[in-house]
Design an enzyme around this catalytic site. Structure first.
Site, PDB file in Angstrom:
ATOM      1  N   ALA A  14      -3.976  -8.494   5.025  1.00 51.97           N
ATOM      2  CA  ALA A  14      -2.938  -9.479   5.344  1.00 51.97           C
ATOM      3  C   ALA A  14      -1.559  -8.821   5.306  1.00 51.97           C
ATOM      4  CB  ALA A  14      -3.010 -10.639   4.352  1.00 51.97           C
ATOM      5  N   ARG A  40     -15.528   0.094   6.220  1.00 45.41           N
ATOM      6  CA  ARG A  40     -15.931  -1.112   6.965  1.00 45.41           C
ATOM      7  C   ARG A  40     -15.116  -1.272   8.243  1.00 45.41           C
ATOM      8  NH1 ARG A  40     -15.611  -2.670   1.560  1.00 45.41           N
ATOM      9  NH2 ARG A  40     -13.407  -3.181   1.769  1.00 45.41           N
ATOM     10  N   ARG A 100       4.138  -0.337 -10.766  1.00 46.87           N
ATOM     11  CA  ARG A 100       5.419  -1.069 -10.889  1.00 46.87           C
ATOM     12  C   ARG A 100       6.132  -0.874 -12.220  1.00 46.87           C
ATOM     13  NH1 ARG A 100       3.099  -6.588  -8.473  1.00 46.87           N
ATOM     14  NH2 ARG A 100       2.948  -5.947  -6.300  1.00 46.87           N
ATOM     15  N   CYS A 129       5.297 -10.260  -5.032  1.00 49.25           N
ATOM     16  CA  CYS A 129       5.897 -11.102  -3.994  1.00 49.25           C
ATOM     17  C   CYS A 129       6.777 -12.217  -4.568  1.00 49.25           C
ATOM     18  CB  CYS A 129       4.801 -11.689  -3.108  1.00 49.25           C
ATOM     19  SG  CYS A 129       3.372 -12.332  -3.995  1.00 49.25           S
ATOM     20  N   GLY A 160      -1.394 -15.116  -0.416  1.00 48.23           N
ATOM     21  CA  GLY A 160      -1.113 -14.228  -1.550  1.00 48.23           C
ATOM     22  C   GLY A 160      -2.379 -13.573  -2.062  1.00 48.23           C
ATOM     23  N   LYS A 222       4.187 -10.583 -14.673  1.00 42.07           N
ATOM     24  CA  LYS A 222       4.775  -9.654 -13.689  1.00 42.07           C
ATOM     25  C   LYS A 222       6.186 -10.111 -13.349  1.00 42.07           C
ATOM     26  CE  LYS A 222       0.404  -8.764 -11.365  1.00 42.07           C
ATOM     27  NZ  LYS A 222      -0.418  -9.210 -10.224  1.00 42.07           N
ATOM     28  N   ARG A 243      -1.097 -21.872  -7.557  1.00 44.29           N
ATOM     29  CA  ARG A 243      -1.561 -21.682  -6.177  1.00 44.29           C
ATOM     30  C   ARG A 243      -1.662 -23.053  -5.512  1.00 44.29           C
ATOM     31  NH1 ARG A 243      -1.588 -16.878  -4.027  1.00 44.29           N
ATOM     32  NH2 ARG A 243      -3.003 -15.983  -5.560  1.00 44.29           N
ATOM     33  N   HIS A 250       5.617 -18.502  -0.045  1.00 44.94           N
ATOM     34  CA  HIS A 250       5.724 -18.984  -1.427  1.00 44.94           C
ATOM     35  C   HIS A 250       7.009 -19.799  -1.593  1.00 44.94           C
ATOM     36  CE1 HIS A 250       2.406 -16.489  -2.288  1.00 44.94           C
ATOM     37  NE2 HIS A 250       2.939 -15.576  -3.088  1.00 44.94           N
TER      38      HIS A 250
HETATM   39  N1  LIG Z   1      -0.985 -10.932   0.074  1.00 44.33           N
HETATM   40  C1  LIG Z   1       0.230 -10.917  -0.478  1.00 44.33           C
HETATM   41  O1  LIG Z   1       1.029 -11.865  -0.338  1.00 44.33           O
HETATM   42  C2  LIG Z   1       0.663  -9.743  -1.292  1.00 44.33           C
HETATM   43  C3  LIG Z   1       1.995  -9.681  -1.684  1.00 44.33           C
HETATM   44  C4  LIG Z   1       2.407  -8.594  -2.460  1.00 44.33           C
HETATM   45  C5  LIG Z   1       1.506  -7.623  -2.802  1.00 44.33           C
HETATM   46  N2  LIG Z   1       0.206  -7.717  -2.401  1.00 44.33           N
HETATM   47  C6  LIG Z   1      -0.722  -6.635  -2.773  1.00 44.33           C
HETATM   48  O2  LIG Z   1      -1.046  -5.930  -1.591  1.00 44.33           O
HETATM   49  C7  LIG Z   1      -2.367  -5.405  -1.674  1.00 44.33           C
HETATM   50  C8  LIG Z   1      -3.148  -5.851  -0.439  1.00 44.33           C
HETATM   51  O3  LIG Z   1      -3.150  -7.246  -0.370  1.00 44.33           O
HETATM   52  P1  LIG Z   1      -3.635  -8.057   0.905  1.00 44.33           P
HETATM   53  O4  LIG Z   1      -3.216  -9.448   0.625  1.00 44.33           O
HETATM   54  O5  LIG Z   1      -3.186  -7.424   2.172  1.00 44.33           O
HETATM   55  O6  LIG Z   1      -5.237  -7.939   0.771  1.00 44.33           O
HETATM   56  P2  LIG Z   1      -6.368  -8.005   1.890  1.00 44.33           P
HETATM   57  O7  LIG Z   1      -5.986  -8.908   2.995  1.00 44.33           O
HETATM   58  O8  LIG Z   1      -7.620  -8.306   1.146  1.00 44.33           O
HETATM   59  O9  LIG Z   1      -6.433  -6.511   2.453  1.00 44.33           O
HETATM   60  C9  LIG Z   1      -6.910  -5.450   1.685  1.00 44.33           C
HETATM   61  C10 LIG Z   1      -6.761  -4.151   2.473  1.00 44.33           C
HETATM   62  O10 LIG Z   1      -7.206  -3.083   1.637  1.00 44.33           O
HETATM   63  C11 LIG Z   1      -8.212  -2.342   2.324  1.00 44.33           C
HETATM   64  N3  LIG Z   1      -9.180  -1.770   1.426  1.00 44.33           N
HETATM   65  C12 LIG Z   1      -9.978  -2.407   0.542  1.00 44.33           C
HETATM   66  N4  LIG Z   1     -10.804  -1.535  -0.076  1.00 44.33           N
HETATM   67  C13 LIG Z   1     -10.506  -0.313   0.427  1.00 44.33           C
HETATM   68  C14 LIG Z   1     -11.028   0.995   0.211  1.00 44.33           C
HETATM   69  N5  LIG Z   1     -12.008   1.227  -0.653  1.00 44.33           N
HETATM   70  N6  LIG Z   1     -10.491   2.019   0.920  1.00 44.33           N
HETATM   71  C15 LIG Z   1      -9.497   1.804   1.805  1.00 44.33           C
HETATM   72  N7  LIG Z   1      -8.974   0.575   2.062  1.00 44.33           N
HETATM   73  C16 LIG Z   1      -9.487  -0.460   1.383  1.00 44.33           C
HETATM   74  C17 LIG Z   1      -8.854  -3.355   3.235  1.00 44.33           C
HETATM   75  O11 LIG Z   1      -9.567  -2.686   4.244  1.00 44.33           O
HETATM   76  P3  LIG Z   1     -10.864  -3.355   4.944  1.00 44.33           P
HETATM   77  O12 LIG Z   1     -10.335  -4.365   5.905  1.00 44.33           O
HETATM   78  O13 LIG Z   1     -11.518  -2.204   5.591  1.00 44.33           O
HETATM   79  O14 LIG Z   1     -11.685  -3.972   3.849  1.00 44.33           O
HETATM   80  C18 LIG Z   1      -7.628  -4.104   3.717  1.00 44.33           C
HETATM   81  O15 LIG Z   1      -6.980  -3.363   4.725  1.00 44.33           O
HETATM   82  C19 LIG Z   1      -2.911  -5.903  -3.002  1.00 44.33           C
HETATM   83  O16 LIG Z   1      -2.726  -4.906  -3.980  1.00 44.33           O
HETATM   84  C20 LIG Z   1      -2.047  -7.112  -3.314  1.00 44.33           C
HETATM   85  O17 LIG Z   1      -1.953  -7.373  -4.698  1.00 44.33           O
HETATM   86  C21 LIG Z   1      -0.233  -8.743  -1.643  1.00 44.33           C
END
Ligand SMILES: NC(=O)c1ccc[n+]([C@@H]2O[C@H](COP(=O)([O-])OP(=O)(O)OC[C@H]3O[C@@H](n4cnc5c(N)ncnc54)[C@H](OP(=O)(O)O)[C@@H]3O)[C@@H](O)[C@H]2O)c1
Length: 345
Positions: A14, A40, A100, A129, A160, A222, A243, A250
């Site tokens: 995301a 994947r 962080r 975030c 999130g 955090k 949530r 948010h």
């Molecule tokens: N979502 C938010 O609002 C937000 C805000 C701030 C920070 N974050 C942080 O940002 C990070 C990602 O969040 P997200 O919301 O984008 O999650 P997400 O939609 O679940 O995406 C996860 C990403 O990580 C990749 N990934 C997972 N396992 C992996 C591995 N073994 N090797 C390489 N890539 C791998 C996934 O690839 P695949 O598609 O191949 O599985 C996907 O590209 C997290 O640490 C989260 O805490 C998120």
């Protein structure tokens, strides 16, 4: 102008998907963009601005020809791969929580504490975030009125919790409307936690409960710890993170107490002229920020600004931002752009 070989780790996620858009649309000077994810996603095509990017599998060899890497694939991936990238001379801007609070890693929102970028050692952390939109909105108020205490409740979108969080809200909403059984597999996005439905519900738990600070979740802590690190002062902060069934964006109800008495007109003027912030506050026309209004925007929106009924030094406000953008992807790319501007990259 120098151009950089950019990698996006977690490019299919995301946040990662928005990072790709931000690198291109906010003119990060790239020579190449390498999109990395898990096995994947190997070979998957990501389309952006008429270009196609083939996703590669993240391996220890991924950083041989990279200058800057934006990480967003989870804390365990950053823990393992950021040091490898740094050892190849790559500057890493990490969106996960892993680095962080490390003492030698600056935690940065450019309009709040860009000066901290000067002491980086190859890793810069992007804050949580919910923290980003709060510190960004409050920065100028702190400069002028000296914030002593913050009480904040968050209303956090399902994105999130990544792509899976958004899918869960979508699937459960359909199931409820079609009178089908509702299954919960993702929220409250915490490893080994019991899951609850989010459709037509609110969950007062984000991440696990903190083993040290009794009664608070890790997400709440955090916001406390990261705000203190970026504001460079031991400000009192009390947080409740919830949530809600919103797909993206948010919202936060924030109450501040300050050392100096607050003049409402001055406070609104400061908010209207804060970098990265837009004041959306006209109650006579029912104008205030809402998450559906600004999906995809890099701005923090503030409304419902009002003085406390009883205290001269207290103010309430309502703060909304697209957390995939300002709270994650955009802030990361903005850190990179700021580093270029400061000759640090
Ligand atoms: N979502 C938010 O609002 C937000 C805000 C701030 C920070 N974050 C942080 O940002 C990070 C990602 O969040 P997200 O919301 O984008 O999650 P997400 O939609 O679940 O995406 C996860 C990403 O990580 C990749 N990934 C997972 N396992 C992996 C591995 N073994 N090797 C390489 N890539 C791998 C996934 O690839 P695949 O598609 O191949 O599985 C996907 O590209 C997290 O640490 C989260 O805490 C998120």
């Amino acid at each position: 102008m120098k151009k950089y070989r950019v990698a996006i780790v977690g490019a299919t996620g995301a946040v990662g998907r928005e990072m790709l858009r931000c690198v291109i649309q906010y003119h990060f000077p790239y020579e190449s963009i390498t999109c990395l994810a898990s096995s994947r996603s190997k070979g998957k095509i990501l389309e952006q601005d008429g270009m196609q990017f083939v996703v590669e599998e993240l391996t220890t060899e991924s950083f041989n020809d990279i200058d800057v890497a934006f990480f967003s694939a989870g804390g365990s991936i950053s823990k393992e791969f950021v040091p490898i990238a740094v050892s190849h001379g790559v500057v890493c801007i990490d969106n996960t929580s892993y680095f962080r609070m490390h003492k030698d890693v600056p935690l940065v929102v450019p309009e709040v504490n860009a000066e901290d970028l000067k002491w980086h050692h190859g890793i810069i952390a992007n804050p949580n975030c919910s923290t980003i939109q709060m510190v960004s909105a409050l920065k100028r108020l702190d400069d002028v009125f000296d914030i002593q205490r913050i009480v904040v409740s968050t209303y956090q979108a399902c994105s999130g919790a990544g792509n899976a969080g958004m899918q869960e809200l979508h699937d459960q909403s359909l199931a409820v409307l079609q009178d089908q059984p509702v299954e919960a597999h993702v929220l409250p996005a915490a490893a080994d936690a019991k899951h609850y439905p989010i459709a037509f519900n609110c969950i007062p738990q984000i991440d696990l409960f903190d083993p040290i600070n009794e009664g608070y979740t890790k997400e709440e802590m955090k916001m406390v710890n990261e705000t203190q690190k970026m504001y460079h002062k031991p400000i009192d902060i009390n947080v409740t993170c919830v949530r809600v069934p919103v797909l993206r964006g948010h919202s936060e109800s924030i109450y501040i107490e300050t050392a100096k008495p607050i003049d409402l007109a001055t406070a609104k003027d400061l908010l209207a002229h804060s970098t990265g912030v837009e004041l959306m506050d006209d109650i006579s026309h029912q104008i205030y920020p809402m998450p559906i209004l600004n999906v995809g925007s890099p701005t923090v929106y503030v409304g419902r600004v009002r003085k406390d009924l009883n205290k001269e030094n207290a103010l309430s406000l309502w703060v909304v931002a697209d957390q995939l953008m300002k709270g994650a992807a955009y802030n990361s790319i903005d850190i990179g752009l700021k580093m270029i501007e400061m000759n640090l990259l």
